[in-house]
Design an enzyme around this catalytic site. Structure first.
Site, PDB file in Angstrom:
ATOM      1  CE1 TYR A   1      -3.665   2.556   0.963  1.00  0.00           C
ATOM      2  CE2 TYR A   1      -2.162   3.249   2.704  1.00  0.00           C
ATOM      3  CZ  TYR A   1      -3.305   3.459   1.952  1.00  0.00           C
ATOM      4  OH  TYR A   1      -4.068   4.579   2.187  1.00  0.00           O
TER       5      TYR A   1
ATOM      6  CE  LYS B   1      -3.227   5.784  -0.795  1.00  0.00           C
ATOM      7  NZ  LYS B   1      -4.265   6.583  -1.457  1.00  0.00           N
TER       8      LYS B   1
HETATM    9  P1  NAD Z   1     -13.224   4.209   2.130  1.00  0.00           P
HETATM   10  O1  NAD Z   1     -13.033   2.763   1.894  1.00  0.00           O
HETATM   11  O2  NAD Z   1     -14.183   4.662   3.183  1.00  0.00           O
HETATM   12  O3  NAD Z   1     -13.601   4.951   0.772  1.00  0.00           O
HETATM   13  C1  NAD Z   1     -12.914   4.689  -0.417  1.00  0.00           C
HETATM   14  C2  NAD Z   1     -13.738   5.183  -1.575  1.00  0.00           C
HETATM   15  O4  NAD Z   1     -13.055   4.862  -2.785  1.00  0.00           O
HETATM   16  C3  NAD Z   1     -15.111   4.525  -1.645  1.00  0.00           C
HETATM   17  O5  NAD Z   1     -16.078   5.484  -2.026  1.00  0.00           O
HETATM   18  C4  NAD Z   1     -14.926   3.487  -2.747  1.00  0.00           C
HETATM   19  O6  NAD Z   1     -16.138   3.127  -3.395  1.00  0.00           O
HETATM   20  C5  NAD Z   1     -13.973   4.231  -3.663  1.00  0.00           C
HETATM   21  N1  NAD Z   1     -13.297   3.362  -4.625  1.00  0.00           N
HETATM   22  C6  NAD Z   1     -12.585   2.238  -4.363  1.00  0.00           C
HETATM   23  N2  NAD Z   1     -12.163   1.680  -5.508  1.00  0.00           N
HETATM   24  C7  NAD Z   1     -12.633   2.463  -6.509  1.00  0.00           C
HETATM   25  C8  NAD Z   1     -12.550   2.402  -7.923  1.00  0.00           C
HETATM   26  N3  NAD Z   1     -11.918   1.393  -8.551  1.00  0.00           N
HETATM   27  N4  NAD Z   1     -13.157   3.376  -8.652  1.00  0.00           N
HETATM   28  C9  NAD Z   1     -13.828   4.389  -8.047  1.00  0.00           C
HETATM   29  N5  NAD Z   1     -13.943   4.492  -6.714  1.00  0.00           N
HETATM   30  C10 NAD Z   1     -13.356   3.536  -5.962  1.00  0.00           C
HETATM   31  O7  NAD Z   1     -11.755   4.772   2.431  1.00  0.00           O
HETATM   32  P2  NAD Z   1     -11.232   6.174   2.982  1.00  0.00           P
HETATM   33  O8  NAD Z   1     -10.589   5.908   4.282  1.00  0.00           O
HETATM   34  O9  NAD Z   1     -12.286   7.201   2.873  1.00  0.00           O
HETATM   35  O10 NAD Z   1     -10.059   6.431   1.928  1.00  0.00           O
HETATM   36  C11 NAD Z   1     -10.085   7.494   0.981  1.00  0.00           C
HETATM   37  C12 NAD Z   1      -8.666   7.732   0.490  1.00  0.00           C
HETATM   38  O11 NAD Z   1      -7.845   8.142   1.590  1.00  0.00           O
HETATM   39  C13 NAD Z   1      -7.992   6.495  -0.093  1.00  0.00           C
HETATM   40  O12 NAD Z   1      -7.188   6.867  -1.188  1.00  0.00           O
HETATM   41  C14 NAD Z   1      -7.112   6.018   1.054  1.00  0.00           C
HETATM   42  O13 NAD Z   1      -6.024   5.259   0.601  1.00  0.00           O
HETATM   43  C15 NAD Z   1      -6.691   7.340   1.648  1.00  0.00           C
HETATM   44  N6  NAD Z   1      -6.233   7.243   3.047  1.00  0.00           N
HETATM   45  C16 NAD Z   1      -7.055   6.783   4.028  1.00  0.00           C
HETATM   46  C17 NAD Z   1      -6.580   6.709   5.327  1.00  0.00           C
HETATM   47  C18 NAD Z   1      -7.425   6.222   6.463  1.00  0.00           C
HETATM   48  O14 NAD Z   1      -6.886   6.019   7.565  1.00  0.00           O
HETATM   49  N7  NAD Z   1      -8.718   6.026   6.301  1.00  0.00           N
HETATM   50  C19 NAD Z   1      -5.267   7.100   5.619  1.00  0.00           C
HETATM   51  C20 NAD Z   1      -4.452   7.567   4.574  1.00  0.00           C
HETATM   52  C21 NAD Z   1      -4.955   7.643   3.290  1.00  0.00           C
END
Ligand code: NAD
Length: 246
Positions: free
Chosen positions: A149, A153
């Site tokens: 992952y 990133k």
């Molecule tokens: P989440 O799982 O709640 O939401 C992810 C979203 O991405 C969902 O709406 C999902 O349907 C969408 N998605 C997934 N695959 C897809 C695709 N192929 N096409 C279109 N949409 C797609 O996750 P989150 O925590 O809200 O994460 C959002 C972003 O933040 C991500 O890029 C994640 O890597 C990043 N992030 C999250 C965290 C955390 O702790 N939650 C930390 C660092 C970075």
């Protein structure tokens, strides 16, 4: 801060961080378009609330191209693109799972490239802003088993820097946000209350502010990076992790 008349595209905006970002921009007056690949019911619910939704798997180039065509027809410009869609599989190098690795690369990194490429002509028209969702994992902040992952990133981080170099001549700014542990389905989905509390405590103990993240914290940074208040910021990775200690 007002985004009246601005066109904002958010990928993966149906829930979690993307949903908070979409709602923030909407509350600031923007026309918000959500690219989603989750359930159509959620999309209908969002449409009722005034969002435009387009079904689009960001890892499929043809679907991304089509989505850009739909937006071009309706608005003919994009002021802000938020590449937020992403997935997270947790396994160490020695547990290498090729299928999961390829899926993560395809959605997290290739998806960001495809969406940016296909929407670029529309972003050029408004000298717009691009904001990518990285992670503190991409900067090497340690988390057990996060190796692959983190690679996706880290790719987004260098892509952000490169795009800032290449697109600056068009007046386009490109930045990324690198969140720490934010409570969403990605991190706590499917877990018991007890497991969630344990996780919370683990992260609180490793965070200077002794708190875990909320999607709204990230949405506030994204709207700042999209606004004229950040007009001289480009090519930057804004870490928002409450001050990770390890
Ligand atoms: P989440 O799982 O709640 O939401 C992810 C979203 O991405 C969902 O709406 C999902 O349907 C969408 N998605 C997934 N695959 C897809 C695709 N192929 N096409 C279109 N949409 C797609 O996750 P989150 O925590 O809200 O994460 C959002 C972003 O933040 C991500 O890029 C994640 O890597 C990043 N992030 C999250 C965290 C955390 O702790 N939650 C930390 C660092 C970075």
């Amino acid at each position: 801060m007002s985004f009246n008349g601005k066109v904002v595209v958010v990928t993966g905006g149906t829930k979690g961080i993307g949903r908070a970002i979409s709602e923030k921009f909407k509350s600031l007056g923007a026309n918000v378009i959500i690219l989603y690949n989750s359930s159509d019911n959620i999309a209908r619910e969002l449409e009722e609330k005034g969002f435009l939704t387009i079904k689009c798997d960001v890892s499929k180039r043809s679907q991304v191209k089509k989505a850009a065509e739909i937006v071009a027809e309706k608005y003919d410009k994009v002021d802000v693109l938020v590449n937020n869609a992403g997935i997270w599989y947790l396994f160490s190098f020695e547990e290498f799972d090729e299928e999961k690795y390829e899926k993560m690369m395809k959605i997290n990194l290739d998806g960001t490239i495809y969406v940016t490429y296909e929407f670029l002509p529309l972003i050029k028209k408004s000298k717009g802003v691009i904001i990518n969702m990285a992670s503190n994992a991409g900067l090497g902040t340690s988390a057990i088993g996060n190796t692959f992952y983190s690679i996706t990133k880290a790719g987004i981080i260098i892509l952000t820097r490169r795009l800032a170099y290449e697109l600056g001549k068009y007046g386009i700014r490109v930045n990324a946000v690198a969140p720490g542990w934010v409570e969403t389905d990605m991190t706590i989905g499917g877990k018991s209350a007890e497991e969630i509390e344990k996780l919370r405590q683990w992260f609180k103990d490793r965070t200077m502010l002794h708190t875990t993240g909320k999607p709204e914290y990230i949405a506030n940074i994204v709207s700042f990076l999209a606004s004229e208040d950040s007009t001289y910021i480009t090519g930057q990775i804004i870490v928002a992790d409450g001050g990770r200690i390890d």
